[in-house]
Design a protein around this motif. Structure first.
Motif, PDB file in Angstrom:
ATOM      1  N   GLY A  57       0.826  -1.215   0.000  1.00 22.05           N
ATOM      2  CA  GLY A  57       0.000   0.000   0.000  1.00 22.05           C
ATOM      3  C   GLY A  57       0.857   1.261   0.000  1.00 22.05           C
ATOM      4  O   GLY A  57       0.554   2.226  -0.726  1.00 22.05           O
ATOM      5  N   PHE A  58       1.933   1.275   0.786  1.00 24.60           N
ATOM      6  CA  PHE A  58       2.841   2.426   0.789  1.00 24.60           C
ATOM      7  C   PHE A  58       3.448   2.662  -0.599  1.00 24.60           C
ATOM      8  O   PHE A  58       3.509   3.790  -1.097  1.00 24.60           O
ATOM      9  N   ILE A  59       3.890   1.560  -1.214  1.00 25.79           N
ATOM     10  CA  ILE A  59       4.523   1.680  -2.537  1.00 25.79           C
ATOM     11  C   ILE A  59       3.522   2.190  -3.570  1.00 25.79           C
ATOM     12  O   ILE A  59       3.812   3.098  -4.364  1.00 25.79           O
ATOM     13  N   LEU A  60       2.321   1.593  -3.563  1.00 23.53           N
ATOM     14  CA  LEU A  60       1.298   2.033  -4.518  1.00 23.53           C
ATOM     15  C   LEU A  60       0.898   3.485  -4.259  1.00 23.53           C
ATOM     16  O   LEU A  60       0.634   4.249  -5.204  1.00 23.53           O
ATOM     17  N   GLY A  61       0.832   3.868  -2.981  1.00 22.31           N
ATOM     18  CA  GLY A  61       0.496   5.258  -2.652  1.00 22.31           C
ATOM     19  C   GLY A  61       1.530   6.229  -3.175  1.00 22.31           C
ATOM     20  O   GLY A  61       1.191   7.296  -3.720  1.00 22.31           O
ATOM     21  N   PHE A  62       2.805   5.886  -3.034  1.00 25.33           N
ATOM     22  CA  PHE A  62       3.871   6.765  -3.536  1.00 25.33           C
ATOM     23  C   PHE A  62       3.827   6.858  -5.058  1.00 25.33           C
ATOM     24  O   PHE A  62       3.921   7.957  -5.637  1.00 25.33           O
ATOM     25  N   ILE A  63       3.657   5.709  -5.724  1.00 30.19           N
ATOM     26  CA  ILE A  63       3.599   5.709  -7.200  1.00 30.19           C
ATOM     27  C   ILE A  63       2.379   6.493  -7.688  1.00 30.19           C
ATOM     28  O   ILE A  63       2.462   7.274  -8.652  1.00 30.19           O
ATOM     29  N   SER A  64       1.228   6.280  -7.011  1.00 32.25           N
ATOM     30  CA  SER A  64       0.022   7.018  -7.403  1.00 32.25           C
ATOM     31  C   SER A  64       0.205   8.522  -7.193  1.00 32.25           C
ATOM     32  O   SER A  64      -0.240   9.336  -8.012  1.00 32.25           O
ATOM     33  N   GLY A  65       0.863   8.894  -6.074  1.00 35.52           N
ATOM     34  CA  GLY A  65       1.114  10.316  -5.826  1.00 35.52           C
ATOM     35  C   GLY A  65       1.980  10.942  -6.906  1.00 35.52           C
ATOM     36  O   GLY A  65       1.697  12.066  -7.376  1.00 35.52           O
ATOM     37  N   VAL A  79       3.612  12.171   0.886  1.00 39.30           N
ATOM     38  CA  VAL A  79       3.453  11.511   2.196  1.00 39.30           C
ATOM     39  C   VAL A  79       1.987  11.173   2.444  1.00 39.30           C
ATOM     40  O   VAL A  79       1.654  10.076   2.919  1.00 39.30           O
ATOM     41  N   PHE A  80       1.087  12.077   2.101  1.00 39.26           N
ATOM     42  CA  PHE A  80      -0.346  11.831   2.300  1.00 39.26           C
ATOM     43  C   PHE A  80      -0.829  10.642   1.459  1.00 39.26           C
ATOM     44  O   PHE A  80      -1.520   9.754   1.956  1.00 39.26           O
ATOM     45  N   SER A  81      -0.459  10.641   0.171  1.00 43.82           N
ATOM     46  CA  SER A  81      -0.918   9.549  -0.705  1.00 43.82           C
ATOM     47  C   SER A  81      -0.324   8.220  -0.270  1.00 43.82           C
ATOM     48  O   SER A  81      -0.997   7.172  -0.313  1.00 43.82           O
ATOM     49  N   THR A  82       0.954   8.255   0.179  1.00 47.14           N
ATOM     50  CA  THR A  82       1.596   7.007   0.631  1.00 47.14           C
ATOM     51  C   THR A  82       0.898   6.457   1.864  1.00 47.14           C
ATOM     52  O   THR A  82       0.552   5.267   1.932  1.00 47.14           O
ATOM     53  N   LEU A  83       0.671   7.331   2.865  1.00 43.95           N
ATOM     54  CA  LEU A  83       0.017   6.889   4.100  1.00 43.95           C
ATOM     55  C   LEU A  83      -1.444   6.503   3.869  1.00 43.95           C
ATOM     56  O   LEU A  83      -1.957   5.557   4.495  1.00 43.95           O
ATOM     57  N   PHE A  84      -2.105   7.201   2.962  1.00 43.00           N
ATOM     58  CA  PHE A  84      -3.515   6.944   2.700  1.00 43.00           C
ATOM     59  C   PHE A  84      -3.729   5.523   2.155  1.00 43.00           C
ATOM     60  O   PHE A  84      -4.524   4.743   2.699  1.00 43.00           O
ATOM     61  N   LEU A  85      -3.006   5.182   1.065  1.00 40.28           N
ATOM     62  CA  LEU A  85      -3.166   3.835   0.492  1.00 40.28           C
ATOM     63  C   LEU A  85      -2.606   2.766   1.426  1.00 40.28           C
ATOM     64  O   LEU A  85      -3.137   1.649   1.497  1.00 40.28           O
ATOM     65  N   GLY A  86      -1.520   3.101   2.138  1.00 39.51           N
ATOM     66  CA  GLY A  86      -0.984   2.138   3.101  1.00 39.51           C
ATOM     67  C   GLY A  86      -1.989   1.821   4.192  1.00 39.51           C
ATOM     68  O   GLY A  86      -2.158   0.667   4.593  1.00 39.51           O
TER      69      GLY A  86
END
Length: 359
Positions: free
Chosen positions: A14-22, A46-53
């Motif tokens: 989730g963290f990885i996907l959040g960073f890539i999506s961001g 940071v928000f997108s990474t934490l959100f999907l994670g």
């Protein structure tokens, strides 16, 4: 422990996907404001990474449960499949994979093409495995024909069986009659011999008691003949249940997992299996069912062997071991005499015939 590991992996994903999506969203013109300064950019990532994670962390128990069910489903189905079918299916899957690879390169130009190529690979691979399993007899015959020159004529080729697996217990192996039954063709499907049954046989064969030791060695000899002489598939299963201590309970659990039947001549195991809903093939019941039918009023000629439990009773036996209790037969021990059947008693232990002397 396994669920915790999966939950951690899903959170990391989730963290990885959040960073890539961001990163991808920051390339859009509508979100150019967040890309104007380094601080806003970092905050957005940071928000997108934490959100999907966080999302994957929260739904990971559901995903772990689904993965566990899928794994259990495949494990149960693989356990009840003969080893030969697994090997031939893997061979067919490899052939299908090799056939599909050249076609995948035609779709590599665009993203949708790559997805189509991946789906095509899965379909052709699964089709190859399915065709190989369905045609396993033909494949086996072809291999046998290729090796025919080097195989002696009397050597038997063991073909895989499609019937319900039959799990053998210790008592039926020591008994040995399973050999004759299988040779007669009345047993279909593969014979499954668990490793914990082999361990019990070895333990009996190493016993200090000479009677137990002879029974154990006889069981090992029968097992050796089953593997070498029977023209059926014999599977040595290493499936074990450490949480279960008794061998009989393990045997019933294995039969449930394989969706098979237990072959035994143990009366108590037969009863416990009936309670648990496990199908059982009892050798003693089979022997009793094929004994000659005797009806009251029939005449027969027998020899009185010994006296009975009750006063003046004599005991005789038929060729198949059926006991005959003769009224007033005690004084005729050792004599051959004609008797008339008065009644027949069928019990779980066998058939008993009551008779009286013919006048």
């Amino acid at each position: 422990m396994f669920n915790r590991i999966l939950r951690g992996l899903f959170t990391i994903i989730g963290f990885i996907l959040g960073f890539i999506s961001g990163e991808w969203f920051l390339q859009l013109q509508k979100l150019a404001y967040f890309n104007s300064t380094t601080i806003l950019r970092m905050l957005f990532l940071v928000f997108s990474t934490l959100f999907l994670g966080l999302i994957l962390f929260l739904i990971s128990p559901v995903l772990s449960s689904l993965i566990g069910k899928v794994m259990n489903y495949f494990e149960e189905n693989i356990q009840k499949m003969p080893t030969f079918e697994i090997l031939i299916g893997a061979f067919g899957a490899i052939i299908g994979l090799l056939i599909s690879v050249p076609f995948v390169s035609l779709f590599n130009d665009i993203l949708i093409g790559k997805i189509i190529g991946a789906v095509l690979v899965l379909i052709v691979t699964a089709l190859g495995a399915d065709v190989a399993v369905r045609k396993k007899e033909d494949i086996t015959a072809a291999i046998a024909n290729i090796r025919k020159v080097g195989v002696p004529k009397e050597k038997k080729i063991k073909l895989p069986c499609n019937g319900i697996p039959k799990v053998l217990d210790t008592s039926v192996i020591i008994d040995g009659r399973i050999m004759d039954i299988c040779q007669s063709g009345f047993i279909e499907g593969s014979l499954v011999i668990p490793n914990f049954v082999l361990d019990e046989l070895r333990h009996i064969a190493d016993s200090s008691d000479s009677l137990k030791r002879n029974r154990g060695r006889r069981g090992l000899d029968v097992l050796n003949k089953i593997q070498k002489e029977l023209n059926v598939e014999v599977i040595i299963s290493d499936k074990d249940f450490p949480e279960i201590e008794e061998v009989d309970s393990k045997l019933l659990k294995l039969a449930q997992v394989l969706k098979g039947k237990v072959i035994t001549n143990d009366y108590n195991l037969n009863k416990v299996a009936g309670v648990q809903g496990v199908p059982v093939l009892n050798i003693n019941e089979l022997a009793n069912s094929i004994k000659p039918v005797v009806l009251p009023g029939e005449e027969m000629t027998i020899q009185i062997i010994k006296d009975g439990k009750e006063q003046e009773q004599g005991i005789a036996y038929l060729d198949d071991g059926t006991m005959i209790v003769v009224e007033g037969g005690k004084r005729h021990i050792g004599e051959i005499m004609d008797v008339i059947v008065t009644s027949v008693l069928q019990t779980a232990a066998g058939r008993m015939i009551f008779a009286k002397q013919k006048r």
